[in-house]
Design a protein around this motif. Structure first.
Motif, PDB file in Angstrom:
ATOM      1  N   VAL A  84       0.887  -1.249   0.050  1.00  0.00           N
ATOM      2  CA  VAL A  84       0.003  -0.123   0.114  1.00  0.00           C
ATOM      3  C   VAL A  84       0.826   1.147  -0.184  1.00  0.00           C
ATOM      4  O   VAL A  84       0.441   2.302  -0.707  1.00  0.00           O
ATOM      5  N   LYS A  85       2.011   1.189   0.744  1.00  0.00           N
ATOM      6  CA  LYS A  85       2.757   2.283   0.861  1.00  0.00           C
ATOM      7  C   LYS A  85       3.639   2.712  -0.622  1.00  0.00           C
ATOM      8  O   LYS A  85       3.624   3.684  -1.081  1.00  0.00           O
ATOM      9  N   ASN A  86       3.781   1.487  -1.288  1.00  0.00           N
ATOM     10  CA  ASN A  86       4.486   1.729  -2.493  1.00  0.00           C
ATOM     11  C   ASN A  86       3.490   1.925  -3.686  1.00  0.00           C
ATOM     12  O   ASN A  86       3.884   2.671  -4.646  1.00  0.00           O
ATOM     13  N   ALA A  87       2.264   1.785  -3.343  1.00  0.00           N
ATOM     14  CA  ALA A  87       1.191   2.099  -4.380  1.00  0.00           C
ATOM     15  C   ALA A  87       0.757   3.691  -4.348  1.00  0.00           C
ATOM     16  O   ALA A  87       0.397   3.951  -5.049  1.00  0.00           O
ATOM     17  N   ASN A  88       1.156   4.310  -3.521  1.00  0.00           N
ATOM     18  CA  ASN A  88       0.906   5.852  -3.271  1.00  0.00           C
ATOM     19  C   ASN A  88      -0.872   6.021  -3.557  1.00  0.00           C
ATOM     20  O   ASN A  88      -1.078   6.603  -4.150  1.00  0.00           O
ATOM     21  N   VAL A  89      -1.350   4.975  -2.577  1.00  0.00           N
ATOM     22  CA  VAL A  89      -2.870   5.089  -2.598  1.00  0.00           C
ATOM     23  C   VAL A  89      -3.396   6.195  -1.685  1.00  0.00           C
ATOM     24  O   VAL A  89      -2.907   6.582  -0.773  1.00  0.00           O
ATOM     25  N   GLY A  90      -4.504   7.112  -2.202  1.00  0.00           N
ATOM     26  CA  GLY A  90      -4.717   8.181  -1.363  1.00  0.00           C
ATOM     27  C   GLY A  90      -6.138   8.540  -2.025  1.00  0.00           C
ATOM     28  O   GLY A  90      -6.659   8.095  -3.182  1.00  0.00           O
ATOM     29  N   LEU A  91      -6.990   9.438  -1.412  1.00  0.00           N
ATOM     30  CA  LEU A  91      -8.163  10.004  -1.793  1.00  0.00           C
ATOM     31  C   LEU A  91      -7.842  11.038  -2.943  1.00  0.00           C
ATOM     32  O   LEU A  91      -6.821  11.712  -2.880  1.00  0.00           O
ATOM     33  N   PRO A  92      -8.595  11.175  -3.977  1.00  0.00           N
ATOM     34  CA  PRO A  92      -8.446  11.983  -5.114  1.00  0.00           C
ATOM     35  C   PRO A  92      -8.585  13.457  -4.805  1.00  0.00           C
ATOM     36  O   PRO A  92      -9.384  13.746  -3.657  1.00  0.00           O
ATOM     37  N   ASP A  93      -8.168  14.389  -5.242  1.00  0.00           N
ATOM     38  CA  ASP A  93      -8.460  15.645  -5.040  1.00  0.00           C
ATOM     39  C   ASP A  93      -9.993  16.189  -5.602  1.00  0.00           C
ATOM     40  O   ASP A  93     -10.397  15.330  -6.332  1.00  0.00           O
ATOM     41  N   LYS A  94     -10.491  17.296  -4.785  1.00  0.00           N
ATOM     42  CA  LYS A  94     -11.590  17.420  -5.004  1.00  0.00           C
ATOM     43  C   LYS A  94     -12.310  17.838  -6.587  1.00  0.00           C
ATOM     44  O   LYS A  94     -13.365  17.161  -6.870  1.00  0.00           O
ATOM     45  N   GLU A  95     -11.355  18.203  -7.244  1.00  0.00           N
ATOM     46  CA  GLU A  95     -11.689  18.451  -8.674  1.00  0.00           C
ATOM     47  C   GLU A  95     -11.705  17.171  -9.405  1.00  0.00           C
ATOM     48  O   GLU A  95     -12.183  17.041 -10.633  1.00  0.00           O
ATOM     49  N   GLY A  96     -11.151  15.947  -8.833  1.00  0.00           N
ATOM     50  CA  GLY A  96     -11.184  14.833  -9.776  1.00  0.00           C
ATOM     51  C   GLY A  96     -12.318  13.890  -9.249  1.00  0.00           C
ATOM     52  O   GLY A  96     -12.619  12.916  -9.679  1.00  0.00           O
ATOM     53  N   MET A  97     -13.234  14.413  -8.260  1.00  0.00           N
ATOM     54  CA  MET A  97     -14.305  13.703  -7.811  1.00  0.00           C
ATOM     55  C   MET A  97     -15.451  13.893  -8.931  1.00  0.00           C
ATOM     56  O   MET A  97     -15.793  14.832  -9.515  1.00  0.00           O
ATOM     57  N   PRO A  98     -16.330  12.800  -9.106  1.00  0.00           N
ATOM     58  CA  PRO A  98     -17.322  12.767  -9.798  1.00  0.00           C
ATOM     59  C   PRO A  98     -18.536  13.477  -9.348  1.00  0.00           C
ATOM     60  O   PRO A  98     -18.733  13.757  -8.237  1.00  0.00           O
ATOM     61  N   LEU A  99     -19.326  14.107 -10.387  1.00  0.00           N
ATOM     62  CA  LEU A  99     -20.367  14.971  -9.859  1.00  0.00           C
ATOM     63  C   LEU A  99     -20.226  16.175  -9.051  1.00  0.00           C
ATOM     64  O   LEU A  99     -21.193  16.831  -8.229  1.00  0.00           O
ATOM     65  N   GLY A 100     -19.025  16.426  -9.105  1.00  0.00           N
ATOM     66  CA  GLY A 100     -18.655  17.826  -8.243  1.00  0.00           C
ATOM     67  C   GLY A 100     -18.692  17.465  -6.927  1.00  0.00           C
ATOM     68  O   GLY A 100     -18.814  18.286  -5.961  1.00  0.00           O
ATOM     69  N   LEU A 101     -18.669  16.334  -6.330  1.00  0.00           N
ATOM     70  CA  LEU A 101     -18.518  15.703  -5.143  1.00  0.00           C
ATOM     71  C   LEU A 101     -17.539  16.422  -4.378  1.00  0.00           C
ATOM     72  O   LEU A 101     -16.340  16.722  -4.689  1.00  0.00           O
ATOM     73  N   GLY A 102     -17.601  17.075  -2.991  1.00  0.00           N
ATOM     74  CA  GLY A 102     -16.341  17.687  -2.190  1.00  0.00           C
ATOM     75  C   GLY A 102     -16.272  19.074  -2.394  1.00  0.00           C
ATOM     76  O   GLY A 102     -15.612  19.587  -1.741  1.00  0.00           O
ATOM     77  N   GLN A 103     -16.973  19.415  -3.354  1.00  0.00           N
ATOM     78  CA  GLN A 103     -17.066  20.994  -3.727  1.00  0.00           C
ATOM     79  C   GLN A 103     -18.333  21.649  -3.206  1.00  0.00           C
ATOM     80  O   GLN A 103     -18.411  23.019  -3.359  1.00  0.00           O
ATOM     81  N   GLY A 104     -19.425  21.146  -2.722  1.00  0.00           N
ATOM     82  CA  GLY A 104     -20.564  21.586  -2.380  1.00  0.00           C
ATOM     83  C   GLY A 104     -21.542  21.937  -3.393  1.00  0.00           C
ATOM     84  O   GLY A 104     -22.510  22.392  -3.304  1.00  0.00           O
ATOM     85  N   LYS A 105     -21.213  21.441  -4.608  1.00  0.00           N
ATOM     86  CA  LYS A 105     -22.027  21.609  -5.746  1.00  0.00           C
ATOM     87  C   LYS A 105     -23.254  20.851  -5.813  1.00  0.00           C
ATOM     88  O   LYS A 105     -24.292  21.218  -6.381  1.00  0.00           O
ATOM     89  N   SER A 106     -23.351  19.669  -5.364  1.00  0.00           N
ATOM     90  CA  SER A 106     -24.369  18.654  -5.142  1.00  0.00           C
ATOM     91  C   SER A 106     -25.208  18.899  -4.438  1.00  0.00           C
ATOM     92  O   SER A 106     -26.359  18.884  -4.574  1.00  0.00           O
ATOM     93  N   THR A 107     -24.798  19.607  -3.202  1.00  0.00           N
ATOM     94  CA  THR A 107     -25.820  19.790  -2.262  1.00  0.00           C
ATOM     95  C   THR A 107     -26.069  21.341  -2.022  1.00  0.00           C
ATOM     96  O   THR A 107     -27.008  21.636  -1.131  1.00  0.00           O
TER      97      THR A 107
END
Length: 119
Positions: free
Chosen positions: A89-112
């Protein structure tokens, strides 16, 4: 004459905001009614889909509004537990995507955002 002196009314999306908030409230209310009282009226078959709608709405609301906190907490836990994380897992550099990479604008407050402004 006096009305000509007044400033024009600003344009906004108040009607669509109220309509979307009303639609969400009605759908979630119906799902909660089916979930709570469905067995009294023979609607047991609709309780599963009602749970799915309620769970999806809650998930979208939480992710859309608290994505920064979720991402920060995840990276904090990962950084404090580096020695317990498997090497794959360390070598795979796994992590959550940036807000801009989220589908449907999630994480930016656009959906709600439209729904919350309509409430």
């Amino acid at each position: 004459e006096r009305l000509a002196v007044l400033q024009p009314v600003p344009m906004d999306d108040r009607a669509s905001e109220v309509a979307s908030a009303l639609a969400v409230v009605v759908v979630l209310s119906l799902c909660l009614i089916v979930r709570s009282f469905g067995s009294l009226f023979g609607l047991e078959d609709l309780q599963g889909p009602a749970d799915l709608v309620i769970g999806s709405a809650l998930t979208v609301g939480v992710v859309d509004n608290f994505y920064d906190a979720i991402k920060g907490a995840t990276s904090l836990v990962a950084s404090t537990q580096k020695d317990k994380i498997p090497d794959a897992v360390k070598n795979a550099n796994v992590g959550l995507p940036d807000k801009e990479g989220m589908p449907l604008g999630l994480g930016q407050g656009k959906s709600t955002g439209t729904v919350t402004r309509g409430l």
